[in-house]
Design an enzyme around this catalytic site. Structure first.
Site, PDB file in Angstrom:
ATOM      1  N   THR A 299       0.808  -1.210   0.000  1.00 26.70           N
ATOM      2  CA  THR A 299       0.000   0.000   0.000  1.00 26.70           C
ATOM      3  C   THR A 299       0.844   1.264   0.000  1.00 26.70           C
ATOM      4  OG1 THR A 299      -1.746  -1.235   1.132  1.00 26.70           O
ATOM      5  CG2 THR A 299      -1.936   1.129   1.175  1.00 26.70           C
TER       6      THR A 299
ATOM      7  N   VAL B 247       0.106 -17.457  -2.553  1.00 27.61           N
ATOM      8  CA  VAL B 247       0.269 -18.504  -1.542  1.00 27.61           C
ATOM      9  C   VAL B 247      -1.120 -18.998  -1.162  1.00 27.61           C
ATOM     10  CG1 VAL B 247       1.089 -19.053   0.783  1.00 27.61           C
ATOM     11  CG2 VAL B 247       2.425 -17.531  -0.677  1.00 27.61           C
TER      12      VAL B 247
ATOM     13  N   HIS C 241      -7.139   2.226   7.006  1.00 29.39           N
ATOM     14  CA  HIS C 241      -6.078   1.947   7.981  1.00 29.39           C
ATOM     15  C   HIS C 241      -6.444   0.704   8.793  1.00 29.39           C
ATOM     16  CE1 HIS C 241      -4.840   6.502   7.953  1.00 29.39           C
ATOM     17  NE2 HIS C 241      -4.410   5.832   6.885  1.00 29.39           N
TER      18      HIS C 241
ATOM     19  N   HIS D  87      -1.421   7.550  10.821  1.00 26.80           N
ATOM     20  CA  HIS D  87      -1.479   6.842   9.551  1.00 26.80           C
ATOM     21  C   HIS D  87      -0.476   5.693   9.656  1.00 26.80           C
ATOM     22  CE1 HIS D  87      -3.816  10.133   7.562  1.00 26.80           C
ATOM     23  NE2 HIS D  87      -3.363  10.739   8.660  1.00 26.80           N
TER      24      HIS D  87
END
Length: 596
Positions: free
Chosen positions: A114, A253, A528, A574
Site C-alpha cells: 500500500t 500462496v 487503515h 497513519h
C-alpha cells in the site's frame, strides 16, 4: 538501471504431483526464511534479513513489481482509481449500524504494498500510543523501545538530525513549507483562533496531544514517491543479493504447511501457484528451514491463517477447512479509523480539481514536475492535519485546555482521538465533477468499535469478507460529533476571514440526532486496517491474541506475523510508518534468534 529481479513460481518452488498436490517431496526447494507478502512490512524484512550473508530469503508477492514512471509521481500514484493502479478493491459487508451501507475495501497488490498507492503520509503517532501497547502487557513495545527503529529507517530531508529523526536511513521523507492553495493558511489561522497551535514537526515526541502541522510525505531527492520497495529493495540491491534473496511475483500462496510432532505444531513451508488463473495449472511447494513470516496485511494475513487451518474452529469447519489450531482471535478485532468528510466548495483554481477541468493547467503543472520536481504533481491530496483529544472539546466543539499536563502525549490517557485532515480535494465516495472542493475529513482515530475478517469460501482466490464493524460501539459517535462541530467552527471562521468557502455537504441541523444521521450517511473508511492478528500474552481468555511480543504465532513454532494486523490496538496515526517500524524491530528479533 537494471530492473528488480522478478522470478516466477517455477523458479523458486518444487512442482507437486497433479493428482495429489499436497504431497510434499523430500527434496523440495528450501529457504531459511519465507516471507509471504512483499508489501510494506515484507520489503523491509526481506532487505534486513538478507543482510545476513549466510541465509536464504524467499519473498512471495501476489502482484507484480510494476515500477513505472506514473507509479513514482506522487499525485498520479496516489489515485487508486486511475488506469494502471495496483490497487485491489472490493466491497465490505453491509454496515448494520450505518444504514446498511457498503464501503469499498482497498489494498495494493504489488511489491511495496500500500506504500505504492497511499497518501504518502509519514506519521508515527504520539509516544502514549506505544506506551499503551506496553501497558497492555507487550514488553519491548513502549515508545523508548520503538523510537530507534523509526530513526533507523528514516532519511528526513526537511528536519535536522536529532535523537528522534534519522538522516542515515534508506527511506526518505520531506515536508513542504509551502502549498499552492490559498485556502490552507486560512484554515491554519482558524485552528489557531480556536486555541489549537501549529507545530513544525508533528512527529516530534514533544508534540502535544492537541496541535496542527504539515505532514511529512515519503518523497526522495527527485521528488518521487519513495515507496518501501524502492527504498528497501532497489533494483541494484536485488541483483547484488540475488544468490540469497529471491523475489517471486505474481504468485499466490494458497496455504501454509503445518506439521505436528510430539504435541507441537510447526510451520514447515508454503504451497503456492501463479496468481494468473490461466497459468495456475501447476502447484508448487517451498520448505522453510527456519521460519515462515506472514506479511500479507490486516486483511490478507488472517485470511491465509484461516485457509491453513489456524483460526476460530467453528468458522473453519463451516468453510470446509480442517482445523489445525484453534486460535479465536484470528480475523477478529479489526479496527479502522472512522472518517466523516465535511465538504466545501472553493474556487476551482484553488483545488486539485482544476487539473480535471483545465488541460492547459494540467499540462503546465506536469511539465513543471518533470523539469523541477515541484508543483501540484509533487504534492499529496492532504496538506496538513490537526489532532485533538475529544475530551478537551466541549459539546459545541470549542477547545479548552488550561492544564499543560492534559497535553502530555506520552501519557496514554492523553492520546488524541480526533484528527481533522485538511484536503484540497474531494473525499467522499463519489465524484462531484466541475467544482473546486476542500474537505475537512474528521476521523475518529481511536475507535472502540471492532469488525472482523472472515473467509468467504475455502477458495484462496476469493476476497475475504470484511465487516468494518463501524459503530458496533455507539460511544464512537461522541468523538465524531465533537470533531464535526470543531470542523464547522473552523469553517465558519474561514468564512469570517472572507475567504470564499461555501458549505456543500455538511450537516443540516445542529442536534446530536442531526449529526448522527449525517455521520451514518457520510461515513467512510480511511483504509487503515489493523489488529486482526493482534499482539498479546494469551491465545484464549478475556483478551485473546494471535502473536506474542516477538510476533510468534501462539501455538505454532516457526511462524510469525509482521504487519499492521499485529497492532494490539489501532494507533492514532497513519499506519505506514508504524508498520515499517514493526518490520525493523521484527528483523532485529529474528537476527537475535539467529545469534547476530
Amino acid at each position: 538501471m537494471p530492473k528488480v529481479l522478478e522470478l516466477g513460481p517455477a523458479d523458486v518452488g518444487t512442482p507437486l504431483p497433479a493428482n495429489s498436490w499436497e504431497d510434499v517431496p523430500s527434496d523440495a526447494r528450501t529457504y531459511d526464511f519465507i516471507i509471504i507478502g512483499g508489501g510494506t512490512a515484507g520489503c523491509v524484512l526481506a532487505s534486513r534479513l538478507s543482510e545476513m550473508e549466510d541465509v536464504s530469503v524467499l519473498v512471495i508477492e501476489q502482484g507484480p513489481v510494476a515500477d513505472t514512471w506514473a507509479s513514482r509521481v506522487p499525485l498520479i500514484s496516489g489515485n487508486p482509481y486511475r488506469s494502471g493502479s495496483v490497487a485491489a478493491q472490493w466491497w465490505s459487508l453491509p454496515m448494520r449500524e450505518a444504514n446498511s451501507r457498503y464501503l469499498q475495501v482497498m489494498r495494493a497488490e504489488a511489491l511495496g504494498g500500500t506504500s505504492r498507492i497511499n497518501g504518502l503520509l509519514y506519521t508515527r503517532g504520539c509516544p502514549g500510543e506505544y506506551n499503551h501497547w506496553r501497558d497492555l502487557g507487550n514488553a519491548g513495545w513502549g515508545y523508548s523501545d520503538v523510537e530507534p527503529y523509526f530513526v533507523k529507517s528514516e532519511n528526513t530531508r526537511s528536519h535536522p538530525s536529532s535523537s528522534f529523526r534519522g538522516k542515515e536511513g534508506v527511506w526518505h521523507n520531506r515536508q513542504f513549507d509551502h502549498v499552492p492553495y490559498k485556502v490552507v493558511p486560512y484554515v491554519h489561522r482558524a485552528f489557531h483562533n480556536a486555541g489549537i497551535k501549529n507545530y513544525e514537526d508533528i512527529n516530534s515526541p514533544e508534540m502535544p496531544a492537541a496541535g496542527s502541522g504539515a505532514f511529512d510525505i515519503i518523497e526522495d531527492g527527485s521528488y518521487h514517491r519513495d515507496s518501501v520497495d524502492r527504498a528497501f529493495l532497489p533494483s541494484a540491491l536485488t541483483h547484488q543479493r540475488r544468490a540469497r534473496l529471491k523475489i517471486c511475483t505474481n504468485t499466490l500462496v494458497t496455504k501454509i504447511a503445518v506439521s505436528s510432532a510430539d504435541g507441537r505444531r510447526r510451520a514447515t513451508g508454503v504451497f503456492f501457484e501463479s496468481s494468473v488463473p490461466r497459468e495456475a495449472g501447476i502447484h508448487y511447494y517451498a520448505r522453510a528451514r527456519r521460519e515462515v513470516i506472514l506479511c500479507a496485511g490486516a486483511l490478507g494475513s488472517p485470511q491465509l491463517l484461516m485457509l491453513s487451518g489456524i483460526g476460530p474452529e467453528d468458522h473453519l469447519r463451516n468453510k470446509g477447512i480442517t482445523p489445525v489450531h484453534d486460535l479465536p482471535a484470528v480475523g477478529n478485532y479489526l479496527q479502522d479509523h472512522i472518517g466523516v468528510p465535511l465538504t466545501f466548495q472553493v474556487p476551482i483554481t484553488d483545488s486539485l480539481h482544476e487539473l480535471e477541468v483545465s488541460p492547459l493547467k494540467a499540462g503546465a503543472e506536469l511539465v513543471k514536475y518533470v523539469f523541477t520536481g515541484r508543483g501540484m504533481f509533487s504534492l499529496p491530496f492532504q496538506a496538513s492535519c490537526t489532532v485533538v483529544p475529544s475530551r478537551l472539546l466541549d459539546a459545541d466543539g470549542s477547545f479548552s485546555s488550561k492544564d499543560p499536563k492534559e497535553l502530555d502525549a506520552s501519557v496514554p490517557e492523553n492520546r488524541p482521538d480526533v484528527e481533522l485532515m485538511h484536503l484540497t480535494s474531494n473525499s467522499i465516495d463519489y465524484d462531484i465533477p466541475g467544482k473546486g472542493l476542500f474537505t475537512l475529513l474528521v476521523a475518529h482515530i481511536r475507535p472502540k468499535s471492532y469488525g472482523s475478517v472472515r473467509l468467504a469460501t475455502g477458495n484462496p482466490r476469493e476476497r475475504p469478507e470484511v465487516d468494518l464493524g463501524f459503530f458496533s460501539n455507539p460511544d464512537d459517535y461522541v468523538a465524531l460529533r465533537k470533531g464535526l462541530r470543531l470542523g464547522l467552527r473552523v469553517a465558519a471562521d474561514v468564512q469570517k476571514q472572507e475567504y470564499p468557502l461555501e458549505d456543500l455537504i455538511v450537516p443540516e441541523g445542529k442536534s446530536d440526532e442531526d449529526l448522527d444521521a449525517f455521520i451514518r450517511s457520510n461515513v467512510r473508511t480511511v483504509f487503515h486496517y489493523t489488529s486482526t492478528c493482534r499482539m498479546g500474552q494469551q491465545s484464549h481468555g478475556e483478551c485473546p491474541s494471535v502473536v506474542d511480543a516477538e510476533l510468534r504465532v501462539h501455538g505454532v513454532d516457526g511462524l510469525r506475523v509482521c504487519d499492521a494486523s499485529v497492532f494490539p490496538e489501532i494507533l492514532g496515526a497513519h499506519t505506514m510508518a508504524p508498520v515499517v517500524m514493526v518490520a525493523e524491530k521484527c528483523a532485529d528479533i529474528i537476527k537475535k534468534d539467529c545469534g547476530r
